[in-house]
Write a protein that holds these residues in place. Structure first.
Motif, PDB file in Angstrom:
ATOM      1  N   LYS A 137       0.811  -1.221   0.000  1.00  9.88           N
ATOM      2  CA  LYS A 137       0.000   0.000   0.000  1.00  9.88           C
ATOM      3  C   LYS A 137       0.842   1.268   0.000  1.00  9.88           C
ATOM      4  N   ASN A 138       2.135   1.146  -0.334  1.00 10.07           N
ATOM      5  CA  ASN A 138       3.031   2.296  -0.302  1.00 10.07           C
ATOM      6  C   ASN A 138       4.030   2.231  -1.454  1.00 10.07           C
ATOM      7  N   PRO A 139       4.474   3.395  -1.934  1.00  2.00           N
ATOM      8  CA  PRO A 139       5.514   3.423  -2.971  1.00  2.00           C
ATOM      9  C   PRO A 139       6.885   3.135  -2.373  1.00  2.00           C
ATOM     10  N   ALA A 140       7.860   2.891  -3.225  1.00  2.00           N
ATOM     11  CA  ALA A 140       9.242   2.678  -2.769  1.00  2.00           C
ATOM     12  C   ALA A 140       9.907   4.038  -2.591  1.00  2.00           C
ATOM     13  N   LEU A 141      10.143   4.394  -1.346  1.00  2.00           N
ATOM     14  CA  LEU A 141      10.766   5.674  -1.022  1.00  2.00           C
ATOM     15  C   LEU A 141      12.026   5.446  -0.197  1.00  2.00           C
ATOM     16  N   GLU A 142      12.957   6.383  -0.318  1.00  2.25           N
ATOM     17  CA  GLU A 142      14.267   6.226   0.321  1.00  2.25           C
ATOM     18  C   GLU A 142      14.165   6.029   1.833  1.00  2.25           C
ATOM     19  N   GLY A 143      13.151   6.621   2.460  1.00  5.22           N
ATOM     20  CA  GLY A 143      13.063   6.543   3.907  1.00  5.22           C
ATOM     21  C   GLY A 143      12.666   5.186   4.460  1.00  5.22           C
ATOM     22  N   PHE A 144      12.063   4.328   3.623  1.00  2.48           N
ATOM     23  CA  PHE A 144      11.514   3.071   4.124  1.00  2.48           C
ATOM     24  C   PHE A 144      12.616   2.038   4.414  1.00  2.48           C
ATOM     25  N   THR A 145      12.226   0.959   5.084  1.00  7.79           N
ATOM     26  CA  THR A 145      13.209   0.006   5.611  1.00  7.79           C
ATOM     27  C   THR A 145      13.777  -0.921   4.544  1.00  7.79           C
ATOM     28  N   LEU A 146      12.937  -1.439   3.653  1.00 10.98           N
ATOM     29  CA  LEU A 146      13.422  -2.378   2.635  1.00 10.98           C
ATOM     30  C   LEU A 146      14.552  -1.784   1.801  1.00 10.98           C
ATOM     31  N   PRO A 147      14.456  -0.554   1.284  1.00  7.47           N
ATOM     32  CA  PRO A 147      15.594  -0.001   0.541  1.00  7.47           C
ATOM     33  C   PRO A 147      16.876   0.051   1.367  1.00  7.47           C
ATOM     34  N   LYS A 148      16.759   0.316   2.657  1.00  6.54           N
ATOM     35  CA  LYS A 148      17.942   0.321   3.532  1.00  6.54           C
ATOM     36  C   LYS A 148      18.550  -1.076   3.633  1.00  6.54           C
ATOM     37  N   LEU A 149      17.684  -2.065   3.780  1.00  9.20           N
ATOM     38  CA  LEU A 149      18.153  -3.448   3.867  1.00  9.20           C
ATOM     39  C   LEU A 149      18.857  -3.855   2.573  1.00  9.20           C
ATOM     40  N   LEU A 150      18.314  -3.434   1.440  1.00 11.74           N
ATOM     41  CA  LEU A 150      18.946  -3.739   0.158  1.00 11.74           C
ATOM     42  C   LEU A 150      20.267  -2.994   0.002  1.00 11.74           C
ATOM     43  N   TRP A 151      20.361  -1.779   0.542  1.00 14.71           N
ATOM     44  CA  TRP A 151      21.632  -1.049   0.494  1.00 14.71           C
ATOM     45  C   TRP A 151      22.705  -1.819   1.263  1.00 14.71           C
ATOM     46  N   VAL A 152      22.354  -2.337   2.428  1.00 13.64           N
ATOM     47  CA  VAL A 152      23.310  -3.140   3.202  1.00 13.64           C
ATOM     48  C   VAL A 152      23.670  -4.399   2.418  1.00 13.64           C
ATOM     49  N   GLN A 153      22.694  -5.025   1.796  1.00 16.38           N
ATOM     50  CA  GLN A 153      22.944  -6.222   0.989  1.00 16.38           C
ATOM     51  C   GLN A 153      23.947  -5.932  -0.127  1.00 16.38           C
ATOM     52  N   GLU A 154      23.855  -4.770  -0.738  1.00 20.04           N
ATOM     53  CA  GLU A 154      24.709  -4.424  -1.875  1.00 20.04           C
ATOM     54  C   GLU A 154      26.055  -3.837  -1.469  1.00 20.04           C
ATOM     55  N   ASN A 155      26.121  -3.200  -0.309  1.00 20.37           N
ATOM     56  CA  ASN A 155      27.332  -2.465   0.070  1.00 20.37           C
ATOM     57  C   ASN A 155      28.061  -3.024   1.288  1.00 20.37           C
ATOM     58  N   GLU A 156      27.387  -3.827   2.087  1.00 18.84           N
ATOM     59  CA  GLU A 156      27.984  -4.400   3.305  1.00 18.84           C
ATOM     60  C   GLU A 156      27.543  -5.861   3.422  1.00 18.84           C
ATOM     61  N   LEU A 157      27.964  -6.652   2.459  1.00 15.97           N
ATOM     62  CA  LEU A 157      27.444  -8.010   2.322  1.00 15.97           C
ATOM     63  C   LEU A 157      27.733  -8.863   3.558  1.00 15.97           C
ATOM     64  N   ASP A 158      28.904  -8.703   4.157  1.00 18.91           N
ATOM     65  CA  ASP A 158      29.224  -9.489   5.361  1.00 18.91           C
ATOM     66  C   ASP A 158      28.219  -9.207   6.471  1.00 18.91           C
ATOM     67  N   ILE A 159      27.864  -7.944   6.640  1.00 15.18           N
ATOM     68  CA  ILE A 159      26.882  -7.585   7.666  1.00 15.18           C
ATOM     69  C   ILE A 159      25.519  -8.175   7.313  1.00 15.18           C
ATOM     70  N   PHE A 160      25.139  -8.072   6.047  1.00 15.84           N
ATOM     71  CA  PHE A 160      23.853  -8.628   5.627  1.00 15.84           C
ATOM     72  C   PHE A 160      23.800 -10.130   5.874  1.00 15.84           C
ATOM     73  N   ASN A 161      24.873 -10.834   5.518  1.00 16.76           N
ATOM     74  CA  ASN A 161      24.889 -12.291   5.687  1.00 16.76           C
ATOM     75  C   ASN A 161      24.897 -12.712   7.148  1.00 16.76           C
ATOM     76  N   ASN A 162      25.367 -11.827   8.031  1.00 17.25           N
ATOM     77  CA  ASN A 162      25.392 -12.133   9.464  1.00 17.25           C
ATOM     78  C   ASN A 162      24.118 -11.707  10.189  1.00 17.25           C
ATOM     79  N   THR A 163      23.176 -11.136   9.441  1.00 20.03           N
ATOM     80  CA  THR A 163      21.946 -10.654  10.068  1.00 20.03           C
ATOM     81  C   THR A 163      21.039 -11.821  10.441  1.00 20.03           C
ATOM     82  N   HIS A 164      20.694 -11.886  11.718  1.00 15.18           N
ATOM     83  CA  HIS A 164      19.783 -12.915  12.217  1.00 15.18           C
ATOM     84  C   HIS A 164      18.358 -12.386  12.309  1.00 15.18           C
TER      85      HIS A 164
END
Length: 499
Positions: free
Chosen positions: A126-153
């Motif tokens: 029910k919402n557009p993809a905006l920079e402030g939301f959580t999923l884009p942040k999670l994807l940024w970590v996935q793309e730029n800090e892969l070790d941190i993303f892979n260690n996320t529980h």
């Protein structure tokens, strides 16, 4: 007498409120913490700061409490939305929290649309993809800090991490989960489809509960550090806007809220998600069970005024800054301001646009600029009101809370620009009172949030539109709306010069 505590974990400070069974505020404490801006567009915080400052605020509150500590029955929370907190398997923090006003994720928003599609995203979240939301942040970590993303529980929202540290329990609730772009808002389930499309293990999404649900009691360590009883009950809480709505009685169809804090919000109650307002406004789960709300956001609302004060009146208080505000006529002697200090959310969803003063004249005084800032913020919020009205909503009265409700001249400006009756509450405490109401309801004091609202919320003053000012502001509003399109290209060029 019994009491509850509402904790509002804001962007710049944590506020704790002690409230009795009659809805009277019997104590409060505030502790500030810093933002971390490593680069232009970055906004982070150290989650440990939230724990330290909340502990200090509660300790101060308890120290000033003269009753029996066991009479403080419950605690609940309000919290800044969208922030990303990552924990490893040992539940240790993996990096600083990335906050709602961080706008580094434009590329990730484009990726979401490219992979999922805009219509499908709106259908689910029910919402557009905006920079402030959580999923884009999670994807940024996935793309730029892969070790941190892979260690996320598990990932958490800010207030959920605070609650975890107080109880040892991991959860989130629907009103905050709705701001992640990972929740199926209507079905109230994490979207496995979205997780799978972006290679996110659904198991990192925390268990979902209702805002009034009982979590457990505080830990012995937290009780010892704050002076609270070990039997103090803890309830889930809600997103800041949901709690602000609860604390203002926005619990029925036809109720509308104006909330001006760091950001500004126009929020309207919804019984279902089948509105026809398009993607310019957001739709989230309410802190009230099986209810929703739509809202538009001005990213730099109260922040515009605090920025101006810190830049041009450092060391002065707001009372001095606003002195003689009422003496300046509507329109600030031909000066207009657009509050795009961090880009804008509604109705433009533009991370690159920046603010402007238009019409500066040698005769303008500082107070003209102050009034122009206040009018510009209010014009921006009026864009959401127009979207609601164009969608068929009747908005003739609005409850105003937050910093914009602390000055009568600003409240009158809201009445004139919105062309609606503005209601000021007798004991306006913003989201923290909504958090306290969730604790009161969860503790069994009331049979519903509506009953709690009837006891806790009282209107103090009404501000009615001035017909002459309404006409003048209508003309100025049309000019204001043209500034975005006339400055967009210039700001796209200038962005290469930002630090």
């Amino acid at each position: 007498m019994k009491y509850v505590i509402g904790i509002d974990l804001g962007t710049s400070a944590v506020k704790v409120l002690l409230v009795n069974q009659y809805g009277r505020v019997c104590g409060e404490a505030l502790q500030a913490y810093p933002l971390i801006h490593e680069k232009s567009g970055y906004s982070e915080q150290q989650p440990e700061e939230w724990i330290k400052k909340t502990t200090l605020a509660l300790k101060e509150l308890v120290a000033g409490f003269e009753g029996n500590i066991n009479d403080i029955e419950g605690i609940s929370f309000s919290g800044q939305m969208h922030g990303l907190v990552l924990l490893n398997e040992k539940r240790e923090i993996l990096r600083n929290a990335i906050l709602w006003n961080d706008i580094r994720t434009t590329a990730q928003c484009e990726r979401i649309y490219n992979v999922l599609g805009k219509e499908q995203l709106l259908q689910i979240t029910k919402n557009p993809a905006l920079e402030g939301f959580t999923l884009p942040k999670l994807l940024w970590v996935q793309e730029n800090e892969l070790d941190i993303f892979n260690n996320t529980h598990v990932f958490l929202l800010p207030k959920d991490y605070l609650r975890y540290r107080m109880t040892g329990q991991i959860h989130t609730e629907y009103s905050d989960a709705a701001g992640t772009l990972l929740l199926d808002v209507k079905e109230k389930l994490w979207s496995v489809e979205i997780c799978n499309l972006f290679n996110i293990n659904p198991r990192i999404c925390p268990p979902l509960i209702e805002s009034h649900d009982f979590i457990g009691t505080i830990t012995s360590q937290f009780a010892d550090e704050t002076g609270l009883s070990k039997s103090t009950k803890v309830f889930a809480g809600g997103a800041d806007n949901a709690c602000g709505a609860i604390g203002a009685g926005i619990l029925f169809e036809g109720k509308t809220l104006c909330s001006i804090g760091t950001s500004g919000v126009i929020l309207s109650y919804e019984q279902c998600t089948d509105h026809e307002l398009g993607d310019e406004v957001h739709c989230f789960n309410h802190g009230k069970e099986n209810a929703f709300y739509t809202m538009g956001v001005t990213l730099s609302a109260g922040h515009s005024l605090s920025w101006f004060k810190e830049t041009f009146a450092k060391g002065e208080n707001f009372e001095t800054l606003l002195h003689e505000l009422e003496s300046i006529p509507s329109g600030s002697h031909g000066l207009l301001y657009t509050p795009y200090l961090f880009g804008e959310r509604t109705p433009y969803a533009d991370a690159d646009i920046r603010g402007s003063f238009i019409g500066i004249d040698a005769s303008h005084k500082r107070i003209d600029f102050v009034r122009a800032v206040i009018e510009g913020v209010t014009f921006s919020l009026c864009e959401t009101i127009n979207i609601f009205r164009d969608g068929g909503k009747k908005i003739d009265s609005i409850i105003s809370i937050g910093g914009g409700a602390k000055n009568d001249t600003w409240l009158q400006i809201q009445a004139d620009i919105f062309n609606a009756v503005i209601m000021k509450l007798e004991n306006e405490q913003g989201p923290s009172i909504g958090a306290a109401m969730l604790a009161a309801y969860g503790s069994g004091w009331f049979s519903s949030l509506e009953d709690c609202s009837n006891k806790f919320i009282r209107v103090a003053t009404e501000f009615h539109p001035n017909k002459d000012n309404v006409k003048k502001y209508k003309v100025l509003f049309d000019i204001y709306k043209s500034i975005y399109t006339k400055t967009k290209d210039l700001n796209n060029i200038l962005k290469i010069y930002r630090k």
